[in-house]
Design a protein around this motif. Structure first.
Motif, PDB file in Angstrom:
ATOM      1  N   PHE A 131       0.808  -1.217   0.000  1.00 51.38           N
ATOM      2  CA  PHE A 131       0.000   0.000   0.000  1.00 51.38           C
ATOM      3  C   PHE A 131       0.845   1.272   0.000  1.00 51.38           C
ATOM      4  CE2 PHE A 131      -2.790  -3.201   2.158  1.00 51.38           C
ATOM      5  CZ  PHE A 131      -3.645  -3.373   1.087  1.00 51.38           C
ATOM      6  N   THR A 132       1.984   1.230   0.669  1.00 52.20           N
ATOM      7  CA  THR A 132       2.853   2.412   0.684  1.00 52.20           C
ATOM      8  C   THR A 132       3.330   2.740  -0.723  1.00 52.20           C
ATOM      9  OG1 THR A 132       3.593   1.895   2.930  1.00 52.20           O
ATOM     10  CG2 THR A 132       4.938   3.419   1.654  1.00 52.20           C
ATOM     11  N   ASN A 133       3.748   1.702  -1.465  1.00 53.28           N
ATOM     12  CA  ASN A 133       4.176   1.912  -2.851  1.00 53.28           C
ATOM     13  C   ASN A 133       3.021   2.417  -3.712  1.00 53.28           C
ATOM     14  OD1 ASN A 133       6.782   1.089  -2.343  1.00 53.28           O
ATOM     15  ND2 ASN A 133       6.445  -1.024  -2.990  1.00 53.28           N
ATOM     16  N   ALA A 134       1.839   1.870  -3.467  1.00 53.24           N
ATOM     17  CA  ALA A 134       0.674   2.283  -4.252  1.00 53.24           C
ATOM     18  C   ALA A 134       0.376   3.764  -4.040  1.00 53.24           C
ATOM     19  CB  ALA A 134      -0.538   1.438  -3.873  1.00 53.24           C
ATOM     20  N   VAL A 135       0.384   4.190  -2.782  1.00 55.45           N
ATOM     21  CA  VAL A 135       0.116   5.605  -2.486  1.00 55.45           C
ATOM     22  C   VAL A 135       1.161   6.489  -3.152  1.00 55.45           C
ATOM     23  CG1 VAL A 135       0.082   7.338  -0.646  1.00 55.45           C
ATOM     24  CG2 VAL A 135      -1.132   5.178  -0.341  1.00 55.45           C
ATOM     25  N   SER A 136       2.426   6.053  -3.112  1.00 57.47           N
ATOM     26  CA  SER A 136       3.505   6.828  -3.727  1.00 57.47           C
ATOM     27  C   SER A 136       3.281   6.996  -5.226  1.00 57.47           C
ATOM     28  CB  SER A 136       4.845   6.133  -3.467  1.00 57.47           C
ATOM     29  OG  SER A 136       5.894   6.830  -4.094  1.00 57.47           O
ATOM     30  N   VAL A 137       2.853   5.913  -5.887  1.00 60.33           N
ATOM     31  CA  VAL A 137       2.608   5.972  -7.333  1.00 60.33           C
ATOM     32  C   VAL A 137       1.436   6.896  -7.641  1.00 60.33           C
ATOM     33  CG1 VAL A 137       1.818   4.635  -9.322  1.00 60.33           C
ATOM     34  CG2 VAL A 137       3.620   3.727  -7.856  1.00 60.33           C
ATOM     35  N   PHE A 138       0.357   6.783  -6.874  1.00 62.84           N
ATOM     36  CA  PHE A 138      -0.807   7.634  -7.130  1.00 62.84           C
ATOM     37  C   PHE A 138      -0.481   9.107  -6.856  1.00 62.84           C
ATOM     38  CE2 PHE A 138      -3.349   3.631  -6.246  1.00 62.84           C
ATOM     39  CZ  PHE A 138      -3.636   3.419  -7.586  1.00 62.84           C
ATOM     40  N   GLN A 139       0.383   9.353  -5.894  1.00 61.71           N
ATOM     41  CA  GLN A 139       0.818  10.732  -5.656  1.00 61.71           C
ATOM     42  C   GLN A 139       1.632  11.253  -6.840  1.00 61.71           C
ATOM     43  OE1 GLN A 139       2.759  10.281  -1.846  1.00 61.71           O
ATOM     44  NE2 GLN A 139       0.948  10.947  -0.709  1.00 61.71           N
TER      45      GLN A 139
END
Length: 419
Positions: A156-164
């Motif tokens: 989830f941390t990587n996902a949030v980073s990508v969406f940001q």
């Protein structure tokens, strides 16, 4: 040639030309002029044919490239349509054919990545979408799909980073903000999810803003429930009050706030909350909850008074009149119960509650046979709850109340009906 003959006839003196240090020849002036003229013509012709040749080659090359590009697009479009139809096997074939023509065709690489994720090969999907991202760093689609890969992998941390990163490219676009909110909800980070939802509300187009504000209210409600489950009653109370300040029609919040007051020993505030809730929503569910709280305190006369008050607010509501009849029965006032039953137009005669009340009235009037008949009719329907719930958004039915419709996910949409 005409110039050559003309100059020859004029017999102009020859021109000496040094062709070597010790060798000089004399030529009529007409010969160098003719040579110069002839050489210029040849040069011009060569330049013309060269330019024509290069132009033809470039056109042929461009035509071939355009044809290949069109073929790649055709193959990709066919694959995308197959994927839309859930024919992932056929879609993969077309994406691979497109890539055989153009190895760097980003949409086809992304399509293959989606198929890999659908097949549970998340690590392969990550590699493909990362490759697409490397080819086109500004590809929002590649980044969004990479974010979905990370969600599937529970990174989830990587996902949030990508969406940001997507937000950095597209700014006020809703999808990446919504996905970040959903991740925060999935990880039960309600505080950050609410902050994310506030950003969504601020950028939502006018046609969607109301829906997103409703979602913000729902998230605040969920956060309050989380606090309630954790025994943080006063925090839950404050959260539920905040919900009702944002949306005075949010029925689940009135019910839960009354429950919270009861758990912290303030039944009086529970009753006040439900009275306020019925005034605001005219919900039968709130009215029944109010009956429950008063009955638990043995205040049956107040139950009657509240139903009479509700009837004055909603004189055409036959459900309230039926519930008032039931309240009269519970205080053994069978005459007034009969008057309420007889005033109904028959639309509720099929309900379990109607037959139960009719049986109680007949019993109270010592009409035992009629009472047994009514109880029998009620028993035929006993598998059904007296109260059921219908979603005002999708029409889905439920025999249990919850703040959110299980069929469509809409908050505060379940409405009580007698069955």
């Amino acid at each position: 040639m005409g110039g050559f003959l003309y100059l020859t006839l004029l017999n102009i003196a020859p021109v000496p030309i040094n062709i070597y240090p010790d060798i000089t020849i004399s030529l009529p002036v007409s010969l160098p002029l003719l040579a110069a003229f002839s050489g210029g013509v040849v040069t011009v012709m060569l330049l013309y044919f060269y330019d024509t040749f290069i132009d033809t080659v470039n056109k042929a090359r461009k035509s071939a490239l355009d044809k290949r590009a069109r073929r790649v697009v055709e193959l990709y479009d066919t694959g995308a349509e197959q994927l839309r139809l859930n024919n992932s096997g056929q879609a993969e074939k077309y994406f691979k054919k497109a890539l055989a023509h153009d190895q760097s065709h980003t949409p086809s690489i992304i399509g293959l990545g989606v198929i890999r994720r659908m097949d549970g090969m998340v690590s392969e999907a990550v590699k493909l979408h990362s490759k697409a991202r490397g080819i086109d760093k500004n590809s929002v689609t590649a980044l969004m799909e990479l974010g979905e890969d990370y969600i599937a992998a529970e990174q989830f941390t990587n996902a949030v980073s990508v969406f940001q990163e997507v937000i950095g490219l597209v700014g006020r676009s809703l999808p990446p903000h919504i996905r970040i909110r959903d991740i925060l909800l999935k990880t039960r980070n309600f505080k950050e999810a609410i902050s994310a939802q506030k950003r969504i509300v601020s950028i939502a187009p006018s046609g969607q803003a109301q829906k997103e504000r409703a979602m913000l209210t729902a998230l605040t409600y969920e956060e309050a429930l989380d606090k309630l489950a954790g025994g943080r009653f006063y925090d839950a109370r404050d959260g539920l009050k905040s919900v009702l300040r944002n949306d005075g029609q949010f029925i689940p919040a009135y019910l839960k706030l009354a429950e919270v007051y009861e758990r912290i020993g303030s039944t009086k505030n529970s009753i006040k909350t439900l009275v306020k809730g019925f005034k605001a929503t005219r919900s039968i569910l709130v009215l029944k909850a109010l009956e429950m709280f008063l009955s638990a305190r043995g205040e049956m006369d107040k139950v009657v008074d509240n139903y009479k008050w509700a009837k004055n607010l909603e004189p055409d509501n036959e459900v309230i009149r039926l519930l008032l009849a039931d309240a009269y029965v519970n205080v053994s006032n069978f005459a007034l119960a009969r008057a309420e039953i007889d005033s109904l137009n028959g639309s509720l005669a099929h309900t379990t509650l109607y037959h139960l009340i009719e049986g109680k009235i007949q019993h109270g009037e010592n009409n035992i046979d009629q009472a047994l008949n009514s109880y029998g009719k009620a028993r035929e329907k006993e598998a059904m709850s007296c109260l059921s719930f219908t979603c005002s958004a999708c029409g889905g039915a439920s025999h249990e109340f919850s703040g959110r419709c299980k069929a469509c996910g809409q908050w505060n949409a379940l409405r009580a009906v007698l069955s």
